[in-house]
Write a protein that holds these residues in place. Structure first.
Motif, PDB file in Angstrom:
ATOM      1  N   ALA A 214       7.948   3.675   6.442  1.00  0.00           N
ATOM      2  CA  ALA A 214       6.630   3.380   7.006  1.00  0.00           C
ATOM      3  C   ALA A 214       5.603   4.423   6.639  1.00  0.00           C
ATOM      4  CB  ALA A 214       6.726   3.276   8.518  1.00  0.00           C
ATOM      5  N   GLU A 215       5.844   5.234   5.600  1.00  0.00           N
ATOM      6  CA  GLU A 215       4.945   6.313   5.243  1.00  0.00           C
ATOM      7  C   GLU A 215       4.475   6.180   3.808  1.00  0.00           C
ATOM      8  OE1 GLU A 215       7.221   9.809   5.878  1.00  0.00           O
ATOM      9  OE2 GLU A 215       7.824   9.199   7.877  1.00  0.00           O
ATOM     10  N   GLU A 216       3.213   6.510   3.580  1.00  0.00           N
ATOM     11  CA  GLU A 216       2.667   6.544   2.235  1.00  0.00           C
ATOM     12  C   GLU A 216       2.012   7.888   2.016  1.00  0.00           C
ATOM     13  OE1 GLU A 216       3.711   4.041   0.926  1.00  0.00           O
ATOM     14  OE2 GLU A 216       3.944   2.715   2.638  1.00  0.00           O
TER      15      GLU A 216
ATOM     16  N   GLY B  39      -1.249  -0.751  -4.257  1.00  0.00           N
ATOM     17  CA  GLY B  39      -2.566  -0.140  -4.170  1.00  0.00           C
ATOM     18  C   GLY B  39      -2.484   1.236  -3.551  1.00  0.00           C
ATOM     19  N   ARG B  40      -3.637   1.901  -3.501  1.00  0.00           N
ATOM     20  CA  ARG B  40      -3.738   3.221  -2.900  1.00  0.00           C
ATOM     21  C   ARG B  40      -4.668   3.134  -1.696  1.00  0.00           C
ATOM     22  NH1 ARG B  40      -2.628   7.524  -6.757  1.00  0.00           N
ATOM     23  NH2 ARG B  40      -2.197   6.663  -8.805  1.00  0.00           N
ATOM     24  N   TYR B  41      -4.294   3.835  -0.637  1.00  0.00           N
ATOM     25  CA  TYR B  41      -5.228   3.952   0.473  1.00  0.00           C
ATOM     26  C   TYR B  41      -6.428   4.788   0.035  1.00  0.00           C
ATOM     27  CZ  TYR B  41      -1.954   2.002   3.872  1.00  0.00           C
ATOM     28  OH  TYR B  41      -1.129   1.173   4.583  1.00  0.00           O
TER      29      TYR B  41
ATOM     30  N   MET C 134       0.822  -1.195   0.000  1.00  0.00           N
ATOM     31  CA  MET C 134       0.000   0.000   0.000  1.00  0.00           C
ATOM     32  C   MET C 134       0.864   1.256   0.000  1.00  0.00           C
ATOM     33  SD  MET C 134      -2.903  -1.308  -0.240  1.00  0.00           S
ATOM     34  CE  MET C 134      -3.989   0.092  -0.011  1.00  0.00           C
ATOM     35  N   LEU C 135       0.971   1.816  -1.130  1.00  0.00           N
ATOM     36  CA  LEU C 135       1.738   3.013  -1.441  1.00  0.00           C
ATOM     37  C   LEU C 135       0.770   3.776  -2.283  1.00  0.00           C
ATOM     38  CD1 LEU C 135       4.382   2.619  -4.154  1.00  0.00           C
ATOM     39  CD2 LEU C 135       4.566   4.319  -2.438  1.00  0.00           C
ATOM     40  N   ARG C 136       1.057   4.018  -3.542  1.00  0.00           N
ATOM     41  CA  ARG C 136       0.055   4.468  -4.500  1.00  0.00           C
ATOM     42  C   ARG C 136       0.379   3.860  -5.831  1.00  0.00           C
ATOM     43  NH1 ARG C 136       2.499  10.581  -4.473  1.00  0.00           N
ATOM     44  NH2 ARG C 136       4.534   9.846  -4.061  1.00  0.00           N
TER      45      ARG C 136
END
Length: 396
Positions: free
Chosen positions: A372-374, A234-236, A210-212
């Motif tokens: 740990a960041e998206e 995927g995207r949040y 889950m990134l974009r």
């Protein structure tokens, strides 16, 4: 220059092409096509400073820029073609402060991945479909396909074996890797036989990063099991909504949202995810009169976690999946009737105090995010001034 690209086909080109590109440019295009498709990229024109490609160059990555293999780096020569192993590819263009040339133009399109297993990264679960024809052609039964947690059963139809695998159950493992938050599980296909067997079992490793962005597929054999890795990026799922007061009880549903100058505007960003161990914060919010252009005429309310507008403020949120903030309404000069906001949200692991979600204001570069960041971009608007509003306005 650069940005996220999601059309099934299109053209990429250096800034000002076919004119000379600017000095000190650093552009990154992230191409993400539909799940279970791949990206093919063909360069049609390249005119740059040649040599060792240390000054001006193009780089092509097989997925996200910070966590994927480099497919090629070049600045001259023949016109190459690249094909991704997933549904995402990144292209970086860099120029230094010396010479300037025409640059490049490239065409991209999407092609079917041609796999017997498909996977979609939905907001709350992985949707995995395994072809029964493929299983039968390899001598396996659809009734012997299970998850690592055998209590979570698939739906078996006449043509497919379908799993909806939650991110917070059924044995799904959560990990942090490079610049993604990963959710992974294993689908097991057992060979038939009671006393002896002559066929290998299959472990189908499925993962949503889950990134974009994108996906990679790798297959390899290990001892008496065939391991198949299936990945997608995927995207949040995120949205931003206006509220009529700092109590955040009633949403503003009218569009456009008619406001008075200097009126207090209240906004809430909401992350839709079944993973409770996530935290969302506002990283950057920029205003523009044009929803397609946030560069030509732009005004930053907050940038890289640092407030730029004196009226910007935050509010306590009852959940780590919410981020609440406010600012005072304004309008652009030169008779632009509407204002749009483009906000970049950061999604981090809850309790990761080394992340920018907890560190706040930072002078980091735009793409410098921790493992740990998206980042998730959301555009909201338009805001429009009420008819007959006086320039002085009143605060509400």
């Amino acid at each position: 220059c650069g940005g996220s690209v999601s059309d099934s086909s299109g053209v990429l080109q250096s800034p000002n092409y076919p004119g000379s590109y600017p000095n000190d440019a650093d552009c990154v295009w992230e191409i993400q096509v539909e799940n279970n498709f791949r990206v093919t990229l063909t360069f049609r024109d390249i005119a740059m400073q040649s040599g060792t490609c240390q000054h001006d160059y193009i780089e092509v990555y097989d997925g996200p820029l910070h966590s994927s293999p480099l497919l090629g780096r070049f600045c001259s020569g023949s016109f190459p073609t690249y094909v991704s192993s997933s549904n995402m590819m990144s292209v970086r263009f860099h120029s230094d402060s010396r010479y300037s040339f025409r640059g490049f133009q490239a065409h991209y399109s999407s092609i079917p991945a041609g796999h017997n297993t498909t996977i979609q990264c939905l907001p709350d679960y992985m949707h995995v479909v395994v072809s029964r024809d493929y299983l039968q052609s390899q001598g396996y039964s659809a009734q012997r396909v299970t998850l690592k947690d055998s209590r979570c059963r698939p739906t078996v139809t006449s043509q497919e074996v379908v799993f909806n695998i939650p991110y917070n159950g059924c044995g799904t493992i959560q990990e942090e890797n490079n610049d993604t938050i990963n959710y992974s599980n294993t689908i097991r296909v057992a060979s038939s036989g009671y006393v002896i067997k002559r066929k290998k079992n299959i472990n189908l490793h499925v993962s949503c990063k889950m990134l974009r962005k994108s996906w990679q597929q790798v297959m390899y054999a290990a001892e008496d099991t065939v391991d198949v890795n299936e990945y997608r990026f995927g995207r949040y799922d995120m949205n931003i909504t206006f509220y009529d007061s700092p109590a955040f009880l009633r949403q503003v549903r009218s569009s456009p949202y008619l406001i008075d100058l200097n009126q207090n505007l209240y906004l809430q960003a909401c992350l839709r995810s079944s993973d409770p161990n996530l935290k969302v914060v506002v990283d950057t919010c920029v205003a523009s009169p044009d929803p397609r252009d946030f560069n030509t005429l732009a005004y930053y309310l907050i940038r890289n976690g640092c407030p730029r507008d004196s009226s910007y403020g935050t509010y306590y949120s009852p959940s780590s999946h919410f981020a609440r903030f406010k600012f005072n309404a304004f309008e652009f000069m030169s008779r632009h009737p509407s204002v749009y906001l483009k906000c970049q949200m950061l999604v981090c692991r809850l309790g990761d105090y080394s992340s920018h979600c907890y560190r706040g204001c930072s002078s980091r570069a735009k793409r410098d995010t921790s493992s740990a960041e998206e980042e998730v971009d959301v555009v909201v608007g338009p805001l429009r001034l009420r008819e007959g509003d006086a320039p002085s306005g009143s605060t509400r």
